[in-house]
Design an enzyme around this catalytic site. Structure first.
Site: not given
Ligand code: EPZ
Length: 427
Positions: A22-23, A123, A128, A313, A405
């Site tokens: 998915k990701n 969410c 996020r 995850d 999803r």
């Molecule tokens: C991706 O989300 C995945 N989603 C998530 O999977 C996964 O948990 C996550 O990466 C971490 O591995 C997809 O790929 C579609 P991040 P993403 O940016 O990109 C903070 C699932 O269950 N952050 O690495 O949103 C954020 O709030 C989903 O399949 C900022 O503060 O994750 C989080 O605490 C859930 N500012 C941390 O960093 C930003 O601009 C990591 O987020 C971006 C992120």
């Protein structure tokens, strides 16, 4: 709303096919915007999020065709053609349903010089924000303003290569910047970039489209911008989180599964964690085999971290498995601020879990009892299914649109390896 009914206690046994990730799919699809030529993606999973992303790309003017695949075949073939972008707006009503929609921001900006993308909002698992995405794009020369809940981004003279150093690892920000940099003028260096296998998949697909990327798989990506990219055909990697989730199901039920198509090399430190918990993972010709090493599961400590650390995850699914381990476990969630919503639901099934701050302390119990439980987010809902598969009696999981999803044909795959599980319509 649909629900899933599980009568637990049956050890899983047999071969279970793993679908496309998915990701990975959710970042490969927007990459199609970077060229007017067709991008064909193979092994695409049948998931609600893929359908939502298709709808989003459609309203940007991207045409999508799905090749009919035989029903028994997992993985669809989708051809995306962004011949002409007719709208650079990603509307709130789509973005709010799927935060991955923000991944059209970088490609639209690179291709069209402008993009208006709704802020995704928070969410269930956390606020996020996307500040790293926006700051990174500003480094590439984009003008960013936030108005009425939308990000308005403009780069009328195109993006310019630059050094972008992420203050902490972000998968989405790395993906947005990597895609944008492929069409920027000059060289871009992404430092402290995410190294998740899905990022490698994106980089390899972009390379197949003619992008010039070095350092793939490392935290330092160097991209030489091109004036255009061309079409390609690319197969989405197998879903490592789906594989890890079903491995937990095999372990908690005391069964043995061969996960067909799974790639052990993408599971990072999950392999060691399984080994420490008393679960053997072995590579086979078709994928990977999962079984307990003999006897009971052992309590362990895991802390989530960016790849190759233990993936956030997988935290909920591992916790479900460890509720029946001998001894105590400690799971510490460092990535998201609210990713323990499965805990009260697991507790209703008899699990002994105390959450203190970022850590959950799990004491193994002798057995779980089936109960009506409620899904709250994608991975939490899978942890409830895993617990239900081992619990005595019947478990009903409601609000399973969360599951749909991220887990393709879940009950079909589990029925085929001996689970007593069915989907029922409900109130
Ligand atoms: C991706 O989300 C995945 N989603 C998530 O999977 C996964 O948990 C996550 O990466 C971490 O591995 C997809 O790929 C579609 P991040 P993403 O940016 O990109 C903070 C699932 O269950 N952050 O690495 O949103 C954020 O709030 C989903 O399949 C900022 O503060 O994750 C989080 O605490 C859930 N500012 C941390 O960093 C930003 O601009 C990591 O987020 C971006 C992120």
């Amino acid at each position: 709303m649909d629900k899933i009914i599980i009568r637990g206690g049956k050890p899983l046994a047999g071969r279970l096919p793993i679908s496309g990730a998915k990701n990975a799919a959710l970042t490969l699809m927007p990459a199609a915007i970077l060229t007017e030529e067709p991008l064909t993606l193979r092994n695409l999973p049948r998931l609600a999020d893929i359908d939502t992303f298709s709808h989003l790309l459609n309203q940007h003017g991207v045409s999508l065709t799905l090749e009919g695949s035989r029903p028994e075949e997992f993985g669809r073939v989708m051809t995306l053609k962004a011949g002409r972008i007719t709208s650079t707006v990603a509307p709130y009503d789509i973005v709010r349903k799927m935060r991955a929609s923000v991944l059209v921001l970088g490609p639209l900006l690179a291709r069209c010089g402008e993009a208006t993308v709704s802020l995704p909002g928070g969410c269930a698992i956390g606020t996020r924000p996307i500040d790293l995405h926006l700051k990174g794009l500003e480094h590439l020369g984009a003008r960013i303003e936030l108005t009425e809940g939308y990000v308005k981004a403009a780069a009328p003279d195109g993006l310019k290569g630059a050094v972008v150093r992420f203050p902490f690892v972000s998968v989405g920000a790395t993906e947005n910047l990597l895609m944008a940099a492929t069409l920027a003028h000059g060289e871009t260096v992404l430092e402290n970039a995410a190294r998740e296998p899905e990022i490698v998949d994106l980089a390899l697909c972009l390379q197949a489209m003619g992008a010039d990327i070095e350092g793939i798989g490392t935290e330092r990506l160097i991209i030489q911008g091109k004036t255009r990219l061309h079409g390609a055909t690319y197969a989405v990697m197998p879903d490592r989180i789906e594989a890890g989730s079903y491995a937990c199901a095999a372990a908690i039920t005391g069964g043995e599964l061969e996960l067909v198509g799974a790639r052990v090399d993408t599971l990072g430190s999950v392999i060691e964690a399984f080994d420490e918990a008393g679960v053997a993972i072995t590579t086979t010709r078709d994928g990977m085999k999962v079984a307990r090493k003999g006897g009971s599961l052992k309590g362990i400590s895991v802390t989530t971290a960016p790849y190759p650390g233990f993936p956030t995850d997988m935290q909920a699914q591992f916790m479900a498995m460890l509720t029946l381990a001998d001894g105590a476990s400690v799971l510490t969630e460092t990535i998201f601020e609210n990713r323990y919503m499965h805990v009260p639901e697991l507790a209703r099934m008899g699990a002994d879990i105390q959450v203190r701050g970022r850590s959950a302390f799990v004491r193994g119990v002798e057995y779980l009892t089936g109960a009506p439980v409620m899904a709250t987010d994608l991975r939490a809902s899978m942890s409830l299914v895993i617990a239900g598969l081992a619990a005595r009696g019947e478990t009903t999981v409601s609000r399973i649109y969360h599951l749909d999803r991220g887990y393709e044909r879940l009950e079909e795959k589990l029925q085929a390896v001996g689970a007593d599980i069915e989907r029922a319509g409900g109130e």
